[in-house]
Scaffold this active site. Structure first.
Site, PDB file in Angstrom:
ATOM      1  N   HIS A 142       0.954  -0.999   0.191  1.00 26.63           N
ATOM      2  CA  HIS A 142      -0.080   0.153   0.017  1.00 26.63           C
ATOM      3  C   HIS A 142       0.755   1.322  -0.187  1.00 26.63           C
ATOM      4  CE1 HIS A 142      -3.860  -1.974   1.500  1.00 26.63           C
ATOM      5  NE2 HIS A 142      -3.530  -2.142   0.178  1.00 26.63           N
ATOM      6  N   CYS A 170       4.379  -6.062 -24.778  1.00 29.14           N
ATOM      7  CA  CYS A 170       4.365  -5.269 -23.436  1.00 29.14           C
ATOM      8  C   CYS A 170       5.278  -5.848 -22.509  1.00 29.14           C
ATOM      9  CB  CYS A 170       2.761  -5.170 -22.768  1.00 29.14           C
ATOM     10  SG  CYS A 170       2.246  -7.034 -22.476  1.00 29.14           S
TER      11      CYS A 170
END
Length: 759
Positions: A373, A686
């Protein structure tokens, strides 16, 4: 009922022992004398014939510092390495051990000077401070004794008091464990993992929010519960104010992170366990710390990265709640320098927001991952974050000058003038390049001889989509849909997913977005899905394999995407396809959901394009039937390369062993380019390879015309493309591919220098 009686008796005994220990702590004696008295008090209170305290010394050695029952001549003589013997095992694993017959335990290590051969049973608990083991507390009895969980818990509570004495600096000189003989003052380079790129320079600020607990035993439990409830209420109010004032914008995945953090703060189970500990006689502060220690012990051996990262949120909450109990609503931050490099073992998202964003230059963590986080919040703030820097807290002093080069996973502590000058020049050059990239933001990625190259971004957060305008990218070549799942505590339903994907379309506006369906498993675990316990998870049960084995997950995600894309073009690609049959099975689920939406009168996408990701080399040998089924193909370079070389991309011993710019890789890619061109199927790539200018040059040289990369790479890659003459590059690269070299990197760099290609 009997268990409640046992528990109540154990806690009653523990409270009596705690009060006695508190009296010993308050006595005007030396630390050694207090320790000797404590083992006597604990032995009597726990009805044990032996009580011993081992203290952790330098070199991970546990030394017997005090004992009641063993031979006193063993004090300061008996030593065990961490991991050696039962006591060493307790320290190594940071968890209690209860044995009715300790001598039969395979780890038992006999020390004749102790005279412990006459004792059979043993109960030992780690002495923890700040989440780290500083010693071990042991009680023993002659007869086999089956220690109860309640007795173990009571001894752990007693160990909390001992932790303050053991770690207080009177028993062991702190300099012994953290020498400062001059070596530590030398310049130092440490390596870590890039969690958010960038370069930052400033002075070290150590994040140490711990509050010292001065009272363990409560005189009035009712008053403690009232204090606790007031602190919780104050905490919730402060969090609301903090998040409302945060310089983060109103949308983005960081907002989901903060909402998840808020849910942790309101978790009833967490709050109930603390209130129960208060009811058992602890002060509010001691109860909070005890529940945190219990949680830390339970999670200390969990390897799931998501669960381990969530532990940091609980650490943050514990520290923050302690501050409110102490009457200080915000972590006590010393006067900050103008340029702060924040150093911490771990950090919660709210803790990072406590610091002045205008002064924060970088964050360095001993732990952490890209899905932490705090990393997501750092990304939203635009602050470089370097994680997994081993031992950084112990190797740095407050206000040491620090340079953080998160782009290359390194930091410099107390750098010399030459290093500082080099990085200052690098930062200036970086700023100049950034300005140049901004100036070409609205210019197309076209080579000097007129060949267009599509430059897309990879995204996984709503915050990433703001980079479309800032970089001038053509669209999103890879949207990682699993990241919103990873920051939640449960699986989002169709409605939640639909709202989220609508936001993606809104922020992308009319630019194309290729949604990759859930790529979970491997190193991307969900807390609400049990880990598979695989020895080789990267090649195991993950990605589309999970989606096909649990079709409800895939079905609900596709249903949400169809709803969100109403009247828009929807691009979906299935990851980790190993054979055409897997693509057919996934496509069938999508077709069923489209028909379902049509039959219910829902608005359908104006166009649906379905693709596959080429990451498993076996798929290349079924490429003709695959190309007859797909609307586009996307190469996932990260997984493809590790499978091509049978080389774990996360293994440090293999990280430099194979080069993505090898003839084998480029020849493989060239063959795929040719097959797609024959079938007239659009092909893109990618992954990390597409975002590095030199590697991107090679990709364009073998025929790829659509590249997707991290937003920060768009400017450098676009500058490379615009400076490139493809007519001279393409035959050169194809000629290089016939060489037996392990790497073509040097030759490609030489071409770029000779032809003025911007790298």
């Amino acid at each position: 009922m009997e268990r409640k009686v046992q528990r109540g008796a154990a806690w009653s005994d523990a409270r009596r022992v705690l009060k006695s220990v508190r009296d010993v702590m308050a006595a005007a004696r030396s630390a050694e004398a207090r320790l000797e008295r404590m083992v006597q008090v604990i032995a009597a209170g726990m009805v044990a014939e032996v009580c011993s305290i081992y203290v952790l010394r330098a070199g991970d050695v546990l030394e017997l510092f005090a004992t009641e029952g063993l031979k006193h001549e063993a004090v300061h003589v008996t030593r065990l390495r961490v991991g050696e013997g039962v006591v060493g095992q307790i320290a190594a694993h940071a968890r209690p051990v209860a044995l009715a017959d300790a001598k039969s335990h395979p780890a038992f290590a006999y020390r004749p000077e102790t005279g412990e051969e006459i004792y059979r049973s043993l109960l030992g608990v780690p002495i923890l401070r700040g989440g780290r083991v500083v010693g071990v507390l042991v009680v023993q009895n002659r007869k086999p004794r089956h220690y109860t969980d309640e007795e173990s818990e009571a001894l752990e509570t007693i160990a909390m008091v001992l932790a303050e004495l053991v770690a207080g600096g009177e028993l062991v000189d702190p300099a012994e464990l953290h020498p400062t003989d001059g070596i530590a003052l030398l310049p130092l380079r440490l390596e870590g993992a890039r969690l958010n790129g960038g370069i930052g320079m400033g002075l070290a600020v150590l994040h140490r929010p711990r509050v010292a607990i001065t009272r363990i035993v409560a005189e009035d439990p009712a008053a403690e519960r009232e204090r606790f409830d007031q602190a919780v209420s104050s905490l919730h109010t402060a969090l609301d104010d903090l998040f409302a004032a945060a310089d983060l914008g109103d949308s983005g995945e960081h907002r989901d992170v903060l909402e998840a953090y808020r849910m942790f703060a309101e978790d009833r189970g967490w709050l109930m366990r603390i209130r129960e500990a208060i009811g058992n006689g602890l002060t509010a502060e001691a109860a909070v710390q005890k529940v945190q220690d219990d949680t830390r012990l339970r999670m200390s051996h969990i390897t799931d990265p998501y669960l381990r990262e969530r532990m940091h949120d609980f650490e943050d909450l514990t520290n923050r709640l302690m501050q409110h109990l102490a009457g200080n609503g915000q972590a006590a931050l010393a006067a900050l320098p103008d340029d702060v490099v924040l150093i911490a073992r771990s950090l919660g998202p709210a803790e990072l927001l406590d610091y002045d964003r205008a002064r924060l230059r970088a964050v360095v963590l001993e732990e952490g991952s890209a899905t932490a986080h705090v990393a997501i919040i750092g990304r939203a703030l635009g602050v470089p974050v370097l994680g997994r820097v081993k031992g950084v807290v112990e190797k740095i002093d407050p206000l040491d000058p620090v340079i953080v080069d998160a782009d290359h996973g390194q930091m410099f502590i107390r750098p010399g003038e030459d290093v500082q000058q080099a990085f200052q020049e690098a930062m200036q050059a970086r700023a100049i390049r950034a300005a140049a990239y901004v100036s070409m933001r609205d210019l197309p990625a076209v080579t000097s001889d007129g060949v267009s190259v599509t430059v897309n971004i990879n995204a996984g957060l709503l915050a990433d989509l703001s980079q479309l305008d800032e970089t001038g990218a053509d669209g999103v070549g890879l949207y990682r849909t699993e990241i919103p799942f990873m920051v939640r505590s449960n699986f989002p339903d169709v409605n939640v997913q639909t709202r989220f994907y609508r936001k993606v379309f809104k922020f992308a506006r009319n630019r194309p977005v290729a949604f990759r369906t859930l790529d979970i498993g491997g190193d991307k675990l969900l807390s609400y899905m049990p880990p598979a316990g695989e020895e080789n998870p990267a090649m195991g049960w993950r990605s589309i394999r999970i989606g096909l084995d649990h079709p409800v997950l895939l079905r609900e995600q596709l249903r949400a995407l169809i709803r969100a894309a109403a009247k828009r073009r929807l691009e979906v690609m299935f990851p980790m396809i190993s054979e055409v049959a897997e693509f057919d099975a996934a496509r069938a689920i999508l077709d069923i959901e489209v028909e379902r939406a049509r039959s219910r009168g829902g608005q359908l996408p104006k166009e649906i394009r379905v693709g596959a990701m080429l990451e498993v080399p076996a798929l290349a040998w079924q490429i003709e039937p695959l190309l007859a089924r797909v609307d586009f193909l996307s190469i996932g370079s990260n997984d493809l390369l590790q499978f091509l070389f049978a080389s774990d991309r996360g293994h440090p011993a293999l990280s430099e062993r194979y080069d993505m710019l090898s003839p084998a890789v480029l020849m493989f890619l060239r063959s795929v380019v040719e097959r797609c061109a024959e079938a007239k199927v659009p092909l893109g790539i990618c992954g990390e390879m597409a975002g590095r200018p030199l590697e991107a040059m090679a990709l364009v040289g073998v025929g790829l015309r659509s590249l997707s990369m991290a937003p920060a790479s768009v400017g450098p890659v676009k500058a490379m493309v615009r400076s490139l003459d493809l007519a001279s590059l393409e035959p050169y690269v194809l000629g290089l591919c016939r060489r037996p070299d392990r790497s073509l990197r040097a030759a490609l760099k030489g071409f770029a220098q000779d032809h003025g290609v911007s790298l």
